[in-house]
Design a protein around this motif. Structure first.
Motif, PDB file in Angstrom:
ATOM      1  N   GLU A  24       0.965  -1.415   0.032  1.00 51.67           N
ATOM      2  CA  GLU A  24      -0.034  -0.119   0.005  1.00 51.67           C
ATOM      3  C   GLU A  24       0.825   1.218   0.171  1.00 51.67           C
ATOM      4  O   GLU A  24       0.730   2.260  -0.786  1.00 51.67           O
ATOM      5  CB  GLU A  24      -0.823   0.110   1.206  1.00 51.67           C
ATOM      6  N   LEU A  25       2.046   1.228   0.775  1.00 54.34           N
ATOM      7  CA  LEU A  25       3.002   2.357   1.000  1.00 54.34           C
ATOM      8  C   LEU A  25       3.581   2.619  -0.300  1.00 54.34           C
ATOM      9  O   LEU A  25       3.526   3.783  -0.748  1.00 54.34           O
ATOM     10  CB  LEU A  25       3.798   2.377   2.083  1.00 54.34           C
ATOM     11  N   GLU A  26       3.886   1.449  -0.916  1.00 55.74           N
ATOM     12  CA  GLU A  26       4.767   1.703  -2.478  1.00 55.74           C
ATOM     13  C   GLU A  26       3.681   2.248  -3.416  1.00 55.74           C
ATOM     14  O   GLU A  26       4.197   3.234  -4.076  1.00 55.74           O
ATOM     15  CB  GLU A  26       5.251   0.453  -2.727  1.00 55.74           C
ATOM     16  N   LYS A  27       2.404   1.813  -3.314  1.00 58.77           N
ATOM     17  CA  LYS A  27       1.537   2.263  -4.178  1.00 58.77           C
ATOM     18  C   LYS A  27       1.132   3.814  -4.182  1.00 58.77           C
ATOM     19  O   LYS A  27       0.955   4.639  -4.959  1.00 58.77           O
ATOM     20  CB  LYS A  27       0.114   1.431  -4.194  1.00 58.77           C
ATOM     21  N   SER A  28       1.029   4.288  -2.843  1.00 60.60           N
ATOM     22  CA  SER A  28       0.851   5.625  -2.492  1.00 60.60           C
ATOM     23  C   SER A  28       2.084   6.340  -3.005  1.00 60.60           C
ATOM     24  O   SER A  28       1.972   7.476  -3.280  1.00 60.60           O
ATOM     25  CB  SER A  28       0.693   5.584  -0.799  1.00 60.60           C
ATOM     26  N   GLU A  29       3.437   5.906  -2.686  1.00 58.86           N
ATOM     27  CA  GLU A  29       4.502   6.802  -2.994  1.00 58.86           C
ATOM     28  C   GLU A  29       4.437   6.692  -4.385  1.00 58.86           C
ATOM     29  O   GLU A  29       4.948   7.950  -4.908  1.00 58.86           O
ATOM     30  CB  GLU A  29       5.733   5.834  -2.449  1.00 58.86           C
ATOM     31  N   ALA A  30       4.059   5.891  -5.246  1.00 57.01           N
ATOM     32  CA  ALA A  30       4.122   6.040  -6.954  1.00 57.01           C
ATOM     33  C   ALA A  30       3.140   6.915  -7.226  1.00 57.01           C
ATOM     34  O   ALA A  30       3.320   7.729  -8.057  1.00 57.01           O
ATOM     35  CB  ALA A  30       3.890   4.578  -7.433  1.00 57.01           C
ATOM     36  N   HIS A  32       2.147   9.530  -5.276  1.00 56.66           N
ATOM     37  CA  HIS A  32       2.696  10.860  -4.902  1.00 56.66           C
ATOM     38  C   HIS A  32       3.717  11.368  -6.177  1.00 56.66           C
ATOM     39  O   HIS A  32       3.676  12.461  -6.379  1.00 56.66           O
ATOM     40  CB  HIS A  32       3.263  10.739  -3.549  1.00 56.66           C
ATOM     41  N   GLN A  33       4.530  10.581  -6.402  1.00 54.01           N
ATOM     42  CA  GLN A  33       5.541  10.864  -7.294  1.00 54.01           C
ATOM     43  C   GLN A  33       5.085  11.299  -8.711  1.00 54.01           C
ATOM     44  O   GLN A  33       5.493  12.234  -9.214  1.00 54.01           O
ATOM     45  CB  GLN A  33       6.664   9.787  -7.547  1.00 54.01           C
ATOM     46  N   GLN A  34       4.024  10.724  -9.079  1.00 53.61           N
ATOM     47  CA  GLN A  34       3.333  10.941 -10.370  1.00 53.61           C
ATOM     48  C   GLN A  34       2.738  12.343 -10.282  1.00 53.61           C
ATOM     49  O   GLN A  34       2.660  13.052 -11.251  1.00 53.61           O
ATOM     50  CB  GLN A  34       2.264   9.762 -10.697  1.00 53.61           C
ATOM     51  N   GLU A  36       3.601  14.647  -8.267  1.00 50.74           N
ATOM     52  CA  GLU A  36       4.602  15.721  -8.272  1.00 50.74           C
ATOM     53  C   GLU A  36       5.014  16.002  -9.752  1.00 50.74           C
ATOM     54  O   GLU A  36       5.473  17.252 -10.110  1.00 50.74           O
ATOM     55  CB  GLU A  36       5.760  15.463  -7.603  1.00 50.74           C
TER      56      GLU A  36
END
Length: 64
Positions: A24-30, A32-34, A36
């Motif tokens: 879940e955290l990896e998906k959320s980070e991805a 977030h990066q998109q 940005e």
């Protein structure tokens, strides 16, 4: 083998839950990066537009 009185099944359940949370955290980070990157591209477009016009441009929101 038990750790702190936990059974093997409990430990495996905790491991599965931790792996789910990491995913879940990896998906959320991805995401977030998109977001940005999308913002960076949008800001660059605005900079290009505003630097190429010769007239004065004022931006206001509804509260100002």
């Amino acid at each position: 083998m038990n750790t702190d009185g936990q059974s093997k099944e409990q430990l495996l359940n905790q491991l599965a839950e931790l792996r789910r949370r990491v995913a879940e955290l990896e998906k959320s980070e991805a995401a977030h990066q998109q977001a940005e990157e999308t913002l960076r591209v949008s800001e660059e477009r605005l900079r290009q537009v505003t630097s190429s016009i010769r007239e004065v441009l004022w931006l206001r929101d509804a509260t100002s």
